[in-house]
Design a protein around this motif. Structure first.
Motif, PDB file in Angstrom:
ATOM      1  N   ALA A 156       4.733   5.906 -19.273  1.00 65.39           N
ATOM      2  CA  ALA A 156       3.299   4.928 -19.805  1.00 65.39           C
ATOM      3  C   ALA A 156       2.084   5.773 -18.308  1.00 65.39           C
ATOM      4  CB  ALA A 156       3.671   3.403 -19.915  1.00 65.39           C
ATOM      5  N   TYR A 157       3.118   5.803 -17.802  1.00 63.11           N
ATOM      6  CA  TYR A 157       2.398   6.235 -16.491  1.00 63.11           C
ATOM      7  C   TYR A 157       1.483   7.344 -16.608  1.00 63.11           C
ATOM      8  CZ  TYR A 157       4.155   1.838 -13.676  1.00 63.11           C
ATOM      9  OH  TYR A 157       4.729   0.669 -13.296  1.00 63.11           O
ATOM     10  N   PHE A 413      11.236  -1.372 -12.361  1.00 64.14           N
ATOM     11  CA  PHE A 413      10.271   0.149 -12.189  1.00 64.14           C
ATOM     12  C   PHE A 413       8.621  -0.650 -12.075  1.00 64.14           C
ATOM     13  CE2 PHE A 413       7.779   3.076 -10.865  1.00 64.14           C
ATOM     14  CZ  PHE A 413       8.522   3.136  -9.114  1.00 64.14           C
ATOM     15  N   ARG A 414       8.935  -1.109 -11.532  1.00 57.59           N
ATOM     16  CA  ARG A 414       6.986  -0.227 -10.775  1.00 57.59           C
ATOM     17  C   ARG A 414       6.128  -0.196 -10.222  1.00 57.59           C
ATOM     18  NH1 ARG A 414       7.211  -2.197 -15.802  1.00 57.59           N
ATOM     19  NH2 ARG A 414       6.531  -3.560 -16.920  1.00 57.59           N
ATOM     20  N   PHE A 415       4.823   0.508 -10.363  1.00 60.65           N
ATOM     21  CA  PHE A 415       4.448   1.844  -9.638  1.00 60.65           C
ATOM     22  C   PHE A 415       3.840   0.476  -8.444  1.00 60.65           C
ATOM     23  CE2 PHE A 415       2.291   5.452  -7.882  1.00 60.65           C
ATOM     24  CZ  PHE A 415       3.237   6.177  -8.106  1.00 60.65           C
ATOM     25  N   ASP A 416       3.943   1.306  -7.460  1.00 60.77           N
ATOM     26  CA  ASP A 416       2.689   0.618  -6.417  1.00 60.77           C
ATOM     27  C   ASP A 416       1.297   0.360  -6.903  1.00 60.77           C
ATOM     28  OD1 ASP A 416       0.470   0.439  -4.306  1.00 60.77           O
ATOM     29  OD2 ASP A 416       2.210   0.247  -3.132  1.00 60.77           O
ATOM     30  N   GLY A 417       0.577  -1.039  -6.649  1.00 59.01           N
ATOM     31  CA  GLY A 417      -0.249  -1.688  -7.263  1.00 59.01           C
ATOM     32  C   GLY A 417      -1.729  -1.728  -6.625  1.00 59.01           C
ATOM     33  N   SER A 418      -1.496  -1.830  -5.406  1.00 59.27           N
ATOM     34  CA  SER A 418      -2.676  -0.937  -5.269  1.00 59.27           C
ATOM     35  C   SER A 418      -3.385   0.756  -4.843  1.00 59.27           C
ATOM     36  CB  SER A 418      -3.026  -1.242  -3.477  1.00 59.27           C
ATOM     37  OG  SER A 418      -1.638  -0.897  -2.591  1.00 59.27           O
ATOM     38  N   ASP A 419      -2.118   1.188  -5.621  1.00 60.99           N
ATOM     39  CA  ASP A 419      -1.941   2.490  -5.897  1.00 60.99           C
ATOM     40  C   ASP A 419      -3.052   2.899  -7.300  1.00 60.99           C
ATOM     41  OD1 ASP A 419      -1.550   3.313  -3.489  1.00 60.99           O
ATOM     42  OD2 ASP A 419       0.262   4.340  -4.059  1.00 60.99           O
ATOM     43  N   GLN A 420      -3.017   1.321  -8.146  1.00 60.46           N
ATOM     44  CA  GLN A 420      -3.323   1.377  -9.687  1.00 60.46           C
ATOM     45  C   GLN A 420      -4.022   0.964  -9.405  1.00 60.46           C
ATOM     46  OE1 GLN A 420      -0.349   1.175 -12.644  1.00 60.46           O
ATOM     47  NE2 GLN A 420       1.074   0.425 -10.809  1.00 60.46           N
ATOM     48  N   MET A 421      -4.487   0.255  -8.016  1.00 62.19           N
ATOM     49  CA  MET A 421      -6.437  -0.833  -7.926  1.00 62.19           C
ATOM     50  C   MET A 421      -7.685   0.187  -8.207  1.00 62.19           C
ATOM     51  SD  MET A 421      -5.217  -3.864  -6.106  1.00 62.19           S
ATOM     52  CE  MET A 421      -4.147  -4.953  -7.490  1.00 62.19           C
ATOM     53  N   PRO A 422      -9.417  -0.529  -8.286  1.00 62.28           N
ATOM     54  CA  PRO A 422      -9.892   0.817  -7.834  1.00 62.28           C
ATOM     55  C   PRO A 422     -10.091   1.070  -6.178  1.00 62.28           C
ATOM     56  CG  PRO A 422     -10.035  -1.069  -9.963  1.00 62.28           C
ATOM     57  CD  PRO A 422      -8.905  -1.367  -9.362  1.00 62.28           C
ATOM     58  N   ALA A 423     -10.630   1.777  -5.868  1.00 60.60           N
ATOM     59  CA  ALA A 423     -10.887   1.812  -4.303  1.00 60.60           C
ATOM     60  C   ALA A 423     -11.093   0.788  -4.052  1.00 60.60           C
ATOM     61  CB  ALA A 423     -11.074   3.162  -4.365  1.00 60.60           C
ATOM     62  N   ALA A 424     -12.627   0.539  -4.088  1.00 56.50           N
ATOM     63  CA  ALA A 424     -12.892  -0.633  -3.383  1.00 56.50           C
ATOM     64  C   ALA A 424     -11.642  -2.028  -3.467  1.00 56.50           C
ATOM     65  CB  ALA A 424     -13.873  -1.294  -4.245  1.00 56.50           C
ATOM     66  N   VAL A 425     -10.781  -1.822  -4.309  1.00 55.30           N
ATOM     67  CA  VAL A 425      -9.974  -3.262  -4.136  1.00 55.30           C
ATOM     68  C   VAL A 425      -8.428  -2.413  -3.185  1.00 55.30           C
ATOM     69  CG1 VAL A 425      -8.358  -4.945  -5.043  1.00 55.30           C
ATOM     70  CG2 VAL A 425     -10.984  -4.476  -5.853  1.00 55.30           C
ATOM     71  N   GLY A 426      -8.025  -1.901  -3.763  1.00 56.68           N
ATOM     72  CA  GLY A 426      -6.952  -1.148  -3.542  1.00 56.68           C
ATOM     73  C   GLY A 426      -6.730  -1.067  -2.430  1.00 56.68           C
ATOM     74  N   SER A 427      -7.517   0.257  -1.977  1.00 58.19           N
ATOM     75  CA  SER A 427      -7.957   0.418  -0.234  1.00 58.19           C
ATOM     76  C   SER A 427      -8.463   0.786   0.166  1.00 58.19           C
ATOM     77  CB  SER A 427      -7.363   1.928  -0.845  1.00 58.19           C
ATOM     78  OG  SER A 427      -8.052   2.645  -1.042  1.00 58.19           O
ATOM     79  N   ASP A 428      -8.809  -1.364  -0.023  1.00 59.16           N
ATOM     80  CA  ASP A 428     -10.693  -0.916   0.752  1.00 59.16           C
ATOM     81  C   ASP A 428     -10.393  -2.975   1.209  1.00 59.16           C
ATOM     82  OD1 ASP A 428     -12.752  -1.894   2.198  1.00 59.16           O
ATOM     83  OD2 ASP A 428     -14.513  -0.056   0.826  1.00 59.16           O
TER      84      ASP A 428
END
Length: 456
Positions: A156-157, A413-428
């Motif tokens: 699915a990913y 199994f679930r993929f890292d959440g912040s790596d799936q979120m929009p950049a403004a959220v996940g990596s900011d």
């Protein structure tokens, strides 16, 4: 990661684990590192069944290009793992590693100059590449291999708008707790199998006056990311994979009841002065301690546990024995009960930009159990969720542990959440607000501020 192909967290982790040269030694991990020439020669020269590739016709003399962010020296086992395919088919695989891959692959795709294949480390980036219109749907042979060797979640990913684009490749496990088997044995502690047991163990250690946990989130521009992993792990454990997916996809708000409670559950560990920060300071010291240094007090006897992914083994001194009976090892971060097995992790996907016969043939090889076992024999510090993997082909104890977790039929199994979120959220916002939280900001303000950052 949507809108964030450059993955500063990945660069920070890689730089941190490699800069000091703190790589597994043969004695420490019980196996060889990626540059072990003898293992490389033996494994890459092994014969394989060539029949799966005859259906693609005569591809002798053809060249397939593959582009990735995996660079020297980690590229060596990848390159050598392609040799059985090249021997079978007479085709040549041209490998290109680039530290700027996650930026450049989008540039190249949009410019109409993509490689034949790319090893993509995030589902969000897969979606971005599909959006360029240059990615090619995976062939039936690859789809069939994925149905056979991976769970539906993995498929699915890399599925966009009902179309499947890329087979999984490598995988990682983040749901681990590092500890000292020797210290546990000496103190009479046992590895917990439920969250309640983990809490009880933490209380038991704290009652002795010792600090059960050590932690650190400093990581340059990526400071704060370890807390995102903690929160994701607890979101999975307390509310299950379906609620986790809703949170990651913003079907429920970041500041709704469940994620708020998950962060509070993390706070019961990381913001508890009785629990942290063994050998390093008080709660606020977590913000200034680098993630590379955060687990080292385990070997000094000043803390007992450190939650971090399998890659963390590379940060221990080369003389440290990393094994089930060694100086340090890891155990699975347990679920609410012993029967549930939520697992947080990461992975890679092979996405094609060409559908020539030789490209399809190589895709088929990479999605097979044959390739997975060939690669396993060549690498230390690498695992896959391919169900055809024989864990006995892994030489590193931590790799075997990770593979056992990934291949467990009960694993969700679930993929890292912040790596799936929009950049403004996940990596900011997530990183910055998590840092503010550990230094004193309350949970409600933290989740409210992250929610405000979500793109409208």
């Amino acid at each position: 990661m949507f809108g964030q192909p450059t993955s500063p967290r990945f660069r920070a982790v890689l730089a941190g684990t490699l800069s000091a040269g703190l790589i597994f030694s043969v004695a420490a991990c019980g196996g060889s590192d990626d540059s072990d020439s003898d293992t490389t020669t033996d494994a890459s020269a092994s014969a394989i069944d060539c029949s799966p590739y005859t259906k693609f016709g005569d591809i002798k003399g053809k060249t397939i290009s593959i582009y990735t962010g995996i660079v020297t020296p980690e590229d060596t086992p990848h390159i050598n793992s392609y040799k059985p395919f090249e021997s079978c088919t007479g085709a040549t695989v041209k490998y290109e590693g680039d530290k700027s891959f996650e930026t450049q692959i989008l540039v190249r795709a949009k410019a109409g100059n993509p490689p034949d294949l790319a090893i993509v480390p995030q589902p969000g980036l897969v979606k971005q590449l599909v959006a360029t219109g240059k990615a090619v749907v995976a062939p039936d042979e690859v789809s069939a291999n994925v149905d056979k060797f991976w769970g539906k979640d993995w498929k699915a990913y890399a599925t966009v708008d009902g179309k499947f684009y890329g087979a999984p490749l490598g995988a990682s496990v983040k749901s681990l707790v590092w500890y000292s088997p020797t210290d546990f044995k000496d103190a009479g502690y046992t590895v917990p199998t439920t969250l309640d047991e983990l809490k009880a163990l933490s209380d038991k250690i704290a009652a002795t006056g010792a600090k059960p946990w050590c932690a650190g989130i400093s990581s340059g521009d990526a400071t704060g990311w370890p807390i995102t992993d903690w929160m994701e792990d607890f979101m999975l454990r307390l509310y299950g994979p379906e609620e986790y997916d809703k949170w990651v996809n913003h079907t429920i708000a970041f500041n709704s009841a469940e994620p708020t409670a998950a962060l509070d559950a993390v706070g019961a560990y990381l913001k508890n002065d009785k629990y942290v920060n063994g050998g390093l300071g008080d709660v606020k010291s977590i913000a200034t301690t680098t993630f590379q240094d955060a687990g080292l007090p385990i070997t000094e006897g000043t803390c007992f546990m450190h939650r971090q992914a399998s890659f963390y083994a590379a940060n221990f001194d080369k003389k440290t024995k990393v094994a089930e009976d060694g100086d340090v090892f890891a155990f699975y971060l347990p679920g609410k009960d012993a029967s549930s097995k939520p697992v947080l992790g990461g992975g890679e996907f092979v996405v094609a930009f060409a559908d020539r016969p030789e490209v399809k043939a190589f895709q088929t090889y990479l999605s097979s159990d044959t390739w997975a076992n060939t690669k396993a024999k060549l690498s230390s510090g690498w695992v896959t969720a391919n169900k055809g993997l024989d864990p006995n082909n892994l030489t590193n104890p931590i790799d075997k542990l990770a593979a056992t977790i990934l291949l467990d039929p009960a694993t969700q199994f679930r993929f890292d959440g912040s790596d799936q979120m929009p950049a403004a959220v996940g990596s900011d916002a997530f990183w910055k607000q998590a840092t503010n939280w550990i230094t004193g900001q309350d949970t409600k303000t933290t989740v409210d501020n992250i929610e405000k950052a979500w793109p409208k």
